[in-house]
Design a protein around this motif. Sequence first.
Motif, mmCIF file in Angstrom:
data_model
loop_
_atom_site.group_PDB
_atom_site.id
_atom_site.type_symbol
_atom_site.label_atom_id
_atom_site.label_comp_id
_atom_site.label_asym_id
_atom_site.label_seq_id
_atom_site.Cartn_x
_atom_site.Cartn_y
_atom_site.Cartn_z
ATOM 1 N N THR A 159 -29.118 -14.140 18.320
ATOM 2 C CA THR A 159 -30.051 -15.251 18.054
ATOM 3 C C THR A 159 -30.740 -15.136 16.687
ATOM 4 O O THR A 159 -30.822 -14.061 16.103
ATOM 5 C CB THR A 159 -31.142 -15.313 19.150
ATOM 6 O OG1 THR A 159 -31.686 -14.003 19.329
ATOM 7 C CG2 THR A 159 -30.584 -15.813 20.450
ATOM 8 N N PRO A 160 -31.274 -16.269 16.209
ATOM 9 C CA PRO A 160 -31.992 -16.295 14.933
ATOM 10 C C PRO A 160 -33.478 -16.004 15.130
ATOM 11 O O PRO A 160 -33.900 -15.644 16.229
ATOM 12 C CB PRO A 160 -31.779 -17.737 14.466
ATOM 13 C CG PRO A 160 -31.740 -18.523 15.727
ATOM 14 C CD PRO A 160 -31.162 -17.615 16.787
ATOM 15 N N TRP A 161 -34.251 -16.208 14.079
ATOM 16 C CA TRP A 161 -35.646 -15.786 14.080
ATOM 17 C C TRP A 161 -36.636 -16.863 14.466
ATOM 18 O O TRP A 161 -37.825 -16.592 14.601
ATOM 19 C CB TRP A 161 -36.033 -15.247 12.700
ATOM 20 C CG TRP A 161 -35.471 -16.024 11.545
ATOM 21 C CD1 TRP A 161 -34.401 -15.659 10.777
ATOM 22 C CD2 TRP A 161 -35.907 -17.293 11.030
ATOM 23 N NE1 TRP A 161 -34.143 -16.631 9.828
ATOM 24 C CE2 TRP A 161 -35.057 -17.637 9.959
ATOM 25 C CE3 TRP A 161 -36.928 -18.173 11.376
ATOM 26 C CZ2 TRP A 161 -35.189 -18.818 9.232
ATOM 27 C CZ3 TRP A 161 -37.064 -19.360 10.657
ATOM 28 C CH2 TRP A 161 -36.203 -19.659 9.597
ATOM 29 N N LYS A 185 -28.824 -9.329 20.912
ATOM 30 C CA LYS A 185 -29.083 -8.930 19.519
ATOM 31 C C LYS A 185 -30.002 -9.993 18.918
ATOM 32 O O LYS A 185 -29.553 -11.015 18.410
ATOM 33 C CB LYS A 185 -27.761 -8.854 18.744
ATOM 34 C CG LYS A 185 -27.742 -7.823 17.629
ATOM 35 C CD LYS A 185 -28.791 -8.021 16.542
ATOM 36 C CE LYS A 185 -28.329 -8.941 15.452
ATOM 37 N NZ LYS A 185 -29.403 -9.201 14.449
ATOM 38 N N GLU A 188 -32.984 -9.778 13.067
ATOM 39 C CA GLU A 188 -33.612 -8.637 12.395
ATOM 40 C C GLU A 188 -34.992 -9.006 11.840
ATOM 41 O O GLU A 188 -35.797 -8.136 11.513
ATOM 42 C CB GLU A 188 -32.725 -8.118 11.252
ATOM 43 C CG GLU A 188 -32.381 -9.134 10.160
ATOM 44 C CD GLU A 188 -31.129 -9.948 10.482
ATOM 45 O OE1 GLU A 188 -30.952 -10.328 11.648
ATOM 46 O OE2 GLU A 188 -30.337 -10.202 9.552
ATOM 47 N N THR A 234 -26.506 -18.289 18.525
ATOM 48 C CA THR A 234 -27.366 -19.332 17.965
ATOM 49 C C THR A 234 -27.743 -18.884 16.564
ATOM 50 O O THR A 234 -28.202 -17.748 16.384
ATOM 51 C CB THR A 234 -28.652 -19.501 18.803
ATOM 52 O OG1 THR A 234 -28.285 -19.713 20.156
ATOM 53 C CG2 THR A 234 -29.455 -20.688 18.319
ATOM 54 N N GLY A 235 -27.542 -19.739 15.596
ATOM 55 C CA GLY A 235 -27.882 -19.363 14.233
ATOM 56 C C GLY A 235 -27.266 -20.334 13.246
ATOM 57 O O GLY A 235 -26.969 -21.487 13.586
ATOM 58 N N SER A 236 -27.070 -19.869 12.030
ATOM 59 C CA SER A 236 -26.605 -20.767 10.976
ATOM 60 C C SER A 236 -25.121 -21.096 11.153
ATOM 61 O O SER A 236 -24.367 -20.345 11.776
ATOM 62 C CB SER A 236 -26.828 -20.118 9.613
ATOM 63 O OG SER A 236 -26.018 -18.963 9.511
ATOM 64 N N THR A 239 -22.793 -18.294 9.653
ATOM 65 C CA THR A 239 -22.552 -17.140 10.522
ATOM 66 C C THR A 239 -21.726 -17.554 11.735
ATOM 67 O O THR A 239 -20.859 -16.798 12.192
ATOM 68 C CB THR A 239 -23.893 -16.513 10.977
ATOM 69 O OG1 THR A 239 -24.693 -16.261 9.824
ATOM 70 C CG2 THR A 239 -23.679 -15.223 11.720
ATOM 71 N N LEU A 258 -25.544 -24.192 16.373
ATOM 72 C CA LEU A 258 -25.702 -23.959 14.934
ATOM 73 C C LEU A 258 -26.749 -24.882 14.306
ATOM 74 O O LEU A 258 -27.604 -25.409 14.992
ATOM 75 C CB LEU A 258 -24.336 -24.098 14.266
ATOM 76 C CG LEU A 258 -23.210 -23.276 14.940
ATOM 77 C CD1 LEU A 258 -21.881 -23.514 14.269
ATOM 78 C CD2 LEU A 258 -23.557 -21.806 14.987
ATOM 79 N N CYS A 291 -34.082 -25.859 15.024
ATOM 80 C CA CYS A 291 -32.756 -26.435 14.765
ATOM 81 C C CYS A 291 -32.769 -27.934 15.014
ATOM 82 O O CYS A 291 -32.061 -28.686 14.368
ATOM 83 C CB CYS A 291 -31.714 -25.760 15.651
ATOM 84 S SG CYS A 291 -32.119 -25.833 17.393
ATOM 85 N N GLU A 389 -29.586 -28.574 5.459
ATOM 86 C CA GLU A 389 -30.641 -28.221 6.402
ATOM 87 C C GLU A 389 -31.809 -27.621 5.617
ATOM 88 O O GLU A 389 -31.634 -26.646 4.890
ATOM 89 C CB GLU A 389 -30.107 -27.202 7.410
ATOM 90 C CG GLU A 389 -31.080 -26.902 8.522
ATOM 91 C CD GLU A 389 -30.535 -25.898 9.526
ATOM 92 O OE1 GLU A 389 -29.972 -24.872 9.105
ATOM 93 O OE2 GLU A 389 -30.663 -26.141 10.736
ATOM 94 N N ARG A 468 -25.424 -25.341 25.748
ATOM 95 C CA ARG A 468 -26.177 -24.573 26.746
ATOM 96 C C ARG A 468 -26.758 -25.554 27.768
ATOM 97 O O ARG A 468 -26.736 -26.758 27.579
ATOM 98 C CB ARG A 468 -27.267 -23.737 26.094
ATOM 99 C CG ARG A 468 -28.260 -24.503 25.270
ATOM 100 C CD ARG A 468 -29.518 -23.691 25.019
ATOM 101 N NE ARG A 468 -29.302 -22.549 24.172
ATOM 102 C CZ ARG A 468 -29.492 -22.513 22.846
ATOM 103 N NH1 ARG A 468 -29.882 -23.616 22.223
ATOM 104 N NH2 ARG A 468 -29.300 -21.425 22.153
#
Length: 529
Positions: A159-161, A185, A188, A234-236, A239, A258, A291, A389, A468
């Motif tokens: 997942t993203p932040w 995960k 970061e 989930t993210g860009s 990626t 995305l 998003c 975006e 989802r």
Amino acid sequence: MTTRDPGLASPPHGPATATVPPPTDGSVLEIRCPADGSVAGSVAVDTPADVAAAAARLRAAQPAWEALGPKGRAKHVLRWLDWILDNQERLVRLAQEESGKSWGDASFETLVATEVINYYTKHAEAFLAPRSARPHGPASLTKKLVAQPRPHQLVGIITPWNGPIGTQAMDAIPALIAGAAVLSKPSEVTPLSWTELTRAWHEEIGAPPVLETVNGRGETGAAVVDEVDMVAFTGSTATGRRIAARAGERLIPASLELGGKDPMIVLADADLDRAVGAAVWGGMHNAGQACISVERVYVEASVHDEFVAKLVEKVAALRVGKDAPASYETDIGAMATPAQLDIVERHVQDALARGARVLTGGRRRDDGLFYEPTVLVDVDHSMACMREETFGPTLPVMRVDDAEAALRLANDSPYGLSSSLWTKDADRAQTIARRIESGSVNINNALMSAFQFPLPMGGWKSSGVGSRFGGASGLLKYCRQQAVVSERIALPGEPHWYPYVAAKSLLQAKAFRFLGAHDWRRRLGRTPR
Ligand code: NAD
């Protein structure tokens, strides 16, 4: 769970208290609050070997978890929910510290987790029930047919932040309830609160060891993709493409949620006050780092000026900054990273250079990673703010002649995540909604389609693959379908088994043709002239 050297990393469940700075070799992530630079905590980076070891532990634990069945698993997940609610303020604070959100925005993190747990524990038994089917055709009449969902053994959730708890919860919780073991995960940038939730799963409620969180940057995420049987990312979009390629090589399913560039269309008969309120919340929630944010607005010419005037008034009144826990003193928090702030600034500068005007905001602040909530007008599709975006607190508004022009521009994007449509004409709204190329449409609202668990949330075009939620689909996506075919009547043998005997086989062929044809000429074996 990540093995940490207590001498190096602070516990993942609270602000760092260590006076010793973390090592500079990249083995520890020190997390700072983007609103004021204070240290929020730190986590150790997991190597690919750590990830492989976690995967092995999870695989060993998963069969017993699956054997508990939906009700048995729900008991543990609901105890986790109790713990989340008992620790809500501390969790929201941790999410706020690592992300820089306002308290109000951060509060959605635990709310989402609560809602997802309640929805899927309530319906799990029905959603995961084996499905009986009627046999088709004479050869199958004696058979009992059952489609049995069986979970993937190990699911990776990356997942993203922008939703430190909520985004992990939206995928990890359904995967656990489906009976999979989960290797999480988080980003970061914001690993602390989900790592704390994982600690609680083990240490506070003593649930079976089927959830682990590994931490690190892209390499750790890539190691997760290399270990699991299915990945929910989930993210860009960039990626997502890399993960899809690796999942393709490994032949594992990947669901990809995305990026987006969600349009809002405001037609002349819209309730303008409500539309403006939705644009502000939908465009600025999480400082625009969602998003499904409203990223661009198309307003029919006859109401454009009135809409813009109301919008500017509301946006200019937003309070920006870091607020104290539960004080709700600000609306808009910080950008999560300096890189994200740079993107927002670049989009605004690019728009200005191409002839747009800023009516409010348009500047970064120097007291943290804040960007002033911004309204842009005189924008067009040559500008980055209308095509890429932005993921920031900006609302570019474009005047359009009519609904057709709005639709054409709304669909002029590589993305297709969500959208927002405003008109009082309910029938017209349905007709226009079907022409918008996005995974969801909010009619007279914004953002809310993402949280309707009975409906799918997924992106079209470059915004994703799969979805989802969606009622039962939200659990079944973490399962493989096993077709179980059994005999109601065990005959000594089947008519089509060896050896072939001409008389018997010809008779069978005639019978199948008789039953399979749709007209008498073919039933009786006559060929067309
Ligand atoms: P990102 O793609 O940079 O990172 C997302 C996650 O992927 C992080 O945990 C990162 O460590 C990991 N990662 C990076 N490289 C990897 C690799 N090669 N293999 C495996 N994992 C890897 O995204 P971000 O900047 O953290 O988040 C912002 C993006 O997320 C935006 O584009 C936003 O639209 C999108 N997003 C989408 C949704 C949705 O539901 N569609 C929801 C929230 C955010």
